[in-house]
Scaffold this active site. Structure first.
Site, PDB file in Angstrom:
ATOM      1  N   PRO A 112       0.816  -1.217   0.000  1.00 47.06           N
ATOM      2  CA  PRO A 112       0.000   0.000   0.000  1.00 47.06           C
ATOM      3  C   PRO A 112       0.849   1.265   0.000  1.00 47.06           C
ATOM      4  CG  PRO A 112       0.119  -0.931   2.199  1.00 47.06           C
ATOM      5  CD  PRO A 112       0.829  -1.900   1.303  1.00 47.06           C
ATOM      6  N   GLY A 113       0.336   2.305  -0.630  1.00 48.24           N
ATOM      7  CA  GLY A 113       1.026   3.601  -0.617  1.00 48.24           C
ATOM      8  C   GLY A 113       0.089   4.674  -0.093  1.00 48.24           C
ATOM      9  N   ARG A 114      -0.821   5.059  -0.990  1.00 50.19           N
ATOM     10  CA  ARG A 114      -1.782   6.111  -0.702  1.00 50.19           C
ATOM     11  C   ARG A 114      -2.526   5.906   0.622  1.00 50.19           C
ATOM     12  NH1 ARG A 114      -4.735   9.841  -2.633  1.00 50.19           N
ATOM     13  NH2 ARG A 114      -6.973   9.792  -2.440  1.00 50.19           N
TER      14      ARG A 114
ATOM     15  N   ARG B 141      -3.007  16.259  -9.118  1.00 53.56           N
ATOM     16  CA  ARG B 141      -4.040  15.214  -9.187  1.00 53.56           C
ATOM     17  C   ARG B 141      -5.383  15.701  -9.740  1.00 53.56           C
ATOM     18  NH1 ARG B 141      -5.912  12.509  -5.242  1.00 53.56           N
ATOM     19  NH2 ARG B 141      -5.813  10.456  -6.180  1.00 53.56           N
TER      20      ARG B 141
ATOM     21  N   TYR C 137      -6.142  13.543 -12.893  1.00 54.52           N
ATOM     22  CA  TYR C 137      -7.089  12.444 -12.652  1.00 54.52           C
ATOM     23  C   TYR C 137      -8.502  12.928 -12.368  1.00 54.52           C
ATOM     24  CZ  TYR C 137      -2.729  10.125 -11.031  1.00 54.52           C
ATOM     25  OH  TYR C 137      -1.483   9.616 -10.893  1.00 54.52           O
TER      26      TYR C 137
ATOM     27  N   CYS D 280      -0.073  29.178 -15.719  1.00 50.07           N
ATOM     28  CA  CYS D 280      -0.641  29.566 -17.009  1.00 50.07           C
ATOM     29  C   CYS D 280      -1.106  28.347 -17.796  1.00 50.07           C
ATOM     30  CB  CYS D 280       0.359  30.402 -17.793  1.00 50.07           C
ATOM     31  SG  CYS D 280       0.625  31.949 -16.954  1.00 50.07           S
ATOM     32  N   GLU D 281      -2.157  27.733 -17.316  1.00 51.08           N
ATOM     33  CA  GLU D 281      -2.790  26.567 -17.932  1.00 51.08           C
ATOM     34  C   GLU D 281      -4.252  26.644 -17.542  1.00 51.08           C
ATOM     35  OE1 GLU D 281      -1.675  23.742 -19.571  1.00 51.08           O
ATOM     36  OE2 GLU D 281       0.418  24.436 -19.598  1.00 51.08           O
TER      37      GLU D 281
ATOM     38  N   TYR E 196       0.944  11.433  -3.338  1.00 48.42           N
ATOM     39  CA  TYR E 196       1.044  11.936  -4.717  1.00 48.42           C
ATOM     40  C   TYR E 196       0.816  13.438  -4.815  1.00 48.42           C
ATOM     41  CZ  TYR E 196       0.920   6.971  -5.398  1.00 48.42           C
ATOM     42  OH  TYR E 196       1.199   5.638  -5.307  1.00 48.42           O
TER      43      TYR E 196
END
Ligand code: ADP
Ligand code: ASP
Ligand code: MG
EC number: 4.1.1.20
Length: 853
Positions: free
Chosen positions: A735-737, A773, A777, A804-805, A833
């Protein structure tokens, strides 16, 4: 915004309506409210119509009036003139009876009063509560069309409207005001008579208005938070369908899900007006969004629905075989009697059709008349009462193989007819009506267990009804350490400097301990890519975790931070040869996931024990970009190449000690890991040298309000049951998150604000450069104004950063208090993340990291 019967029946509900309408106004939208009659009133009016005794009719009208007086009393409002007029008209209609008007036209006008009264009452309440609201007669806007083959009954009680965008209506309303209230359920036909749209038709009124006005959105506010995979009152485990396209939603509605009127989706399709279904009482729950198209990773059954009151008409004729025109003859009879046929089954000597009560005004007279006419051409048998059970999902035919267990269930009962829709959206079984109530919950469970209803796809399937409403088991708001104990400290940190990531080590430890309670798991590795802060690595080493790394950089970070003894895994993907060479000098166990590595660099691995990462042929997760299985993903060796891999391994003296699969992240369904575990174990049986199975990570953390947390005890039960069958393999997870997401927040400060049309932008001093994220996502992170946590959230904002996006949006449609420059804004669940995926894009300062212990 359409509010159904229960949503308009009490004062607290009307207070909710007021707030909801006001919030839409605050967004700059003009609002048209469409209301149903108060619950029970349409039924009461219908009963009144059936009453032949004048005295009893008048009495009924009085009782109906009283319901409205009682509610006005609660609202502490005098009877408004608009309502008084309606009530006296109703009293007169009761007094006079049908008379010259004709029974059906009179009944339609009487029943229309439910909505006429509730809307008059609502206009008074909303205006009184500070929201000036114009009362609109829906009959002046919705014109019923005369359709061929309609009889007088359908014309008056189940009418249809052709709703094309009407700029003139829009202009007329624009002159009148900003907030309107009108009636669902009613329209007017060419001769000026009031007509009804069929029971439950208020939803369809809202859609007609949505199409006429080319609305931004049609919102259906009801007593459940959306469309579920089954009727939640019958199947408490039914899951919220978060997104549906028009066709699927239409299919679910027309096969029995009462939450939407079957006709309410088609008006929206052409003008592409989206629909949102929400709970009036729980507006914070996400609801169902219905729109043009939904991307999904695998075909799935979306819902199981049932319709009762179905009548089957079976027609036998020995002479019918290949006889030209037989079907034309029998169907002509249905047309003659104004009956619309739903399902059809045919054989050499028999045609059986079903009649659906929602599309037909069925009564025993209508059926008897039909049967006697049909008897002239064939032998007729009427089978009733039946029920139709329908499985709905796009691409039903490709899912048949998953349904065997479900179909077996029908072996226990009599199935009169099976029909598969030619649009490939449904599969229907007609059975006796009395078996349905018990059968449905059972079938729903079987569909999930069989993987046919893919509830592991968390982008589509939300929480269960039970989790949202039942037994108070609603998921606690995510990690509240920042909301309470640490808030002051965070405010100080934010005032000093932003952007800053702040990590709360006690939360990391708490998550680690929870996972350590998984008795079935022999070894846990932390997937360090989620967050490589040395303090977090150290804390997890202290908890006994191993570490899973995907690059030499990560390996070096771990080697620098944690003791010599902590186990290491190296699981790179498309890495250069040099990475493997270097990793082989460390104590890490190395995983391979292609033939290439042994084919070309076989000598490197001679005599080594390695892990083989396989692709089980499918991927999962909260977003397409986090799914790491299936041929559309670059990870893992396809199962069909395992034998070739083993030959190569043999040739190079390489020992396959472990098998590994990881299908994606953000998975909230415990069953998933049991499935992977079982598949890996049966593969391992063929290999011999395998000692451990690594079933990956991907343990989801709920982000949206109402999503249920993973049940770790249930996960352990799932894993133990597989382990009982394969006790000879060690079980590993990575596991990470799950360990770090809730332990971290991103602090930023308010920079500027801007209004643009109906949109309000709230600028903060960092954006996708610190947290990508949401852009990558469409991930949802809770955002709060930490400075004003206790102030009412009266504004609706798009929270944006300085990059600037146009994708530099941290959160859309967030309800927040009015903010001021310098306020500290907190983005929650940013421990995983976040920092690790940040970039120096636009050469803005990177967020600093702070540890709280
Ligand atoms: P309203 O009065 O607001 O129009 P309805 O009673 O017509 O509300 O519709 C909401 C009801 O629909 C829910 O309370 C639920 O009992 C029922 N229902 C049936 N099938 C479904 C389903 N698949 N998803 C959600 N609700 C459903
Ligand atoms: N009041 C009508 C009914 O009960 C219409 C509706 O509520 O949608 O059928
Ligand atoms: Mg309804």
């Amino acid at each position: 915004m359409k509010f159904g019967g229960t949503s308009v029946a009490t004062l607290p509900r009307w207070q909710n309506i007021r707030e909801l309408v006001a919030s839409r106004r605050a967004e700059g939208a003009r609002v048209l409210v469409v209301v149903s009659a108060l619950t029970g009133i349409t039924d009461a009016l219908k009963q009144m119509c059936a009453q032949e005794d004048k005295g009893k009719r008048v009495e009924a009208a009085r009782a109906i009036a009283q319901r409205h007086y009682d509610l006005l009393d609660h609202m502490q409002l005098a009877v408004p003139a608009t309502l008084a007029e309606r009530l006296s008209e109703l009293a007169m209609l009761a007094e006079d009876g049908p008379g010259a008007m004709g029974e059906l036209a009179w009944a339609a006008l009487v029943q229309a009063h439910g909505e006429l009264m509730s809307s008059a009452l609502g206009a008074a309440f909303l205006s009184h509560a500070g929201l000036p609201t114009e009362w609109l007669d829906a009959r002046d806007c919705l014109a019923a069309v005369a359709l061929p083959n309609q009889n007088e009954r359908t014309k008056l009680l189940s009418a249809m409207v052709e709703a094309r965008p009407d700029p003139a209506l829009n202009a007329r309303l624009a002159e009148l005001g900003e907030v309107f209230i009108t009636q669902g359920f009613i329209a007017r036909e060419a001769q000026g008579r009031t007509v009804l749209l069929g029971r439950g038709g208020s939803d369809t009124s809202a859609s007609y208005f949505g199409a006429l006005l080319k609305a931004q959105r049609v919102e259906i506010w009801t007593d459940v938070a959306g469309m579920f995979t089954a009727n939640p009152r019958q199947v408490p485990g039914a899951r919220l369908l978060q997104r549906l396209d028009y066709e699927e939603a239409q299919e679910i509605a027309s096969t029995g899900a009462k939450v939407l009127h079957p006709r309410c989706l088609s008006p929206l399709r052409e003008p592409r007006v989206p629909m949102l279904i929400k709970d009036t009482n729980r507006p914070e729950l996400e609801g169902t969004v219905i729109g043009p198209e939904v991307r999904e990773h695998a075909p799935s059954v979306k819902a199981i629905s049932a319709r009762k009151g179905i009548t089957l008409v079976s027609m036998e004729s020995v002479g019918m075989w290949q006889q030209v025109g037989f079907l034309a003859d029998v169907f002509a009879q249905f047309k003659q009697h104004g009956l619309s046929v739903d399902l059809i089954g045919s054989a050499e000597t028999n045609v059986t059709v079903s009649l659906d009560p929602t599309e037909n005004l069925l009564d025993s007279d209508a059926i008897a008349a039909l049967a006697s006419d049909l008897a002239k051409v064939c032998r007729v048998k009427v089978i009733a009462p039946c029920a139709a059970i329908t499985l709905v999902g796009r691409g039903m035919r490709s899912m048949l193989h998953t349904l065997s267990g479900v179909l077996a269930e029908f072996g226990q009962i009599r199935v009169h007819l099976i029909s598969q829709s030619s649009n490939n959206l449904n599969l229907t079984f007609v059975v006796d009506e009395n078996v349905v109530d018990d059968l449905l919950p059972h079938l729903h469970e079987l569909l999930i267990a069989a993987g046919a209803l893919r509830t592991d796809d968390s982008a589509l399937f939300g929480p269960s009804w039970q989790a949202l409403y039942g037994s108070g088991e609603v998921a606690a708001p995510a990690a509240s350490w920042w909301r309470t104990a640490e808030r002051e400290r965070l405010l100080r940190l934010g005032a000093e400097r932003t952007p800053r990531y702040v990590y709360h080590l006690p939360t990391v430890r708490q998550q680690a301990r929870e996972l350590k309670s998984l008795g079935a798991v022999d070894r846990l590795h932390y997937a360090v890519k989620a967050n490589t802060h040395p303090a977090i690595l150290k804390a997890l080493a202290e908890e006994g975790f191993g570490f899973e790394c995907v690059s030499p950089g990560e390996l070096k970070a771990v080697l620098a931070a944690v003791p010599e003894s902590a186990p290491l895994l190296f699981t790179p993907n498309f890495a250069p040869r040099a990475d493997y060479e270097w990793a082989l000098t460390t104590r890490a166990t190395i995983s391979l996931d292609a033939l290439y590595q042994l084919e070309n660099w076989g000598e490197l691995f001679r005599g080594r024990e390695i892990v083989l990462r396989v692709d089980l042929g499918r991927g999962l997760g909260h977003h397409e970009k986090v799914r790491t299985g299936g041929s559309g993903s670059k990870f893992g060796l396809p199962v069909e190449l395992v034998d070739s891999f083993l030959r190569l391994a043999d040739a190079h003296g390489v020992i396959v000690r472990g098998l590994h699969a990881h299908l994606g992240s953000g998975i909230l369904d415990e069953g998933h890991w049991g499935e992977v575990y079982g598949q890996l174990a049966s593969l391992a049986e063929r290999i011999g040298s395998v000692a451990f199975l690594d079933i990956g990570g991907g343990l989801g953390v709920p982000s949206h309000p109402g999503e249920a947390r993973l049940d770790i005890a249930a996960l352990d039960r799932v894993l133990r049951s597989v382990k009982a069958a394969y006790p000879h393999y060690q079980l590993w997870m990575e596991p990470g998150r799950y360990l770090v997401a809730d332990a971290g927040v991103l602090l930023a400060r308010v920079t500027q604000q801007k209004g643009k049309g109906s949109w309000r932008y709230l600028g903060v001093d960092t954006g996708m450069n610190s947290l990508i994220r949401p852009a990558l996502y469409e991930a949802w992170h809770e955002i709060v104004n930490l400075t004003r946590l206790d102030e009412p959230a009266t504004g609706l904002f798009q929270v944006v950063g300085p990059i600037c996006e146009s994708g530099d949006v941290l959160g859309t449609d967030r309800r927040l208090p009015e903010a001021q420059e310098g306020d500290v804004v907190l983005v929650a669940q940013a421990g995983a993340y976040g920092k690790v995926m940040s970039s120096p894009y636009n050469m803005r300062d990177e967020a600093e990291e702070v540890i709280l212990d």
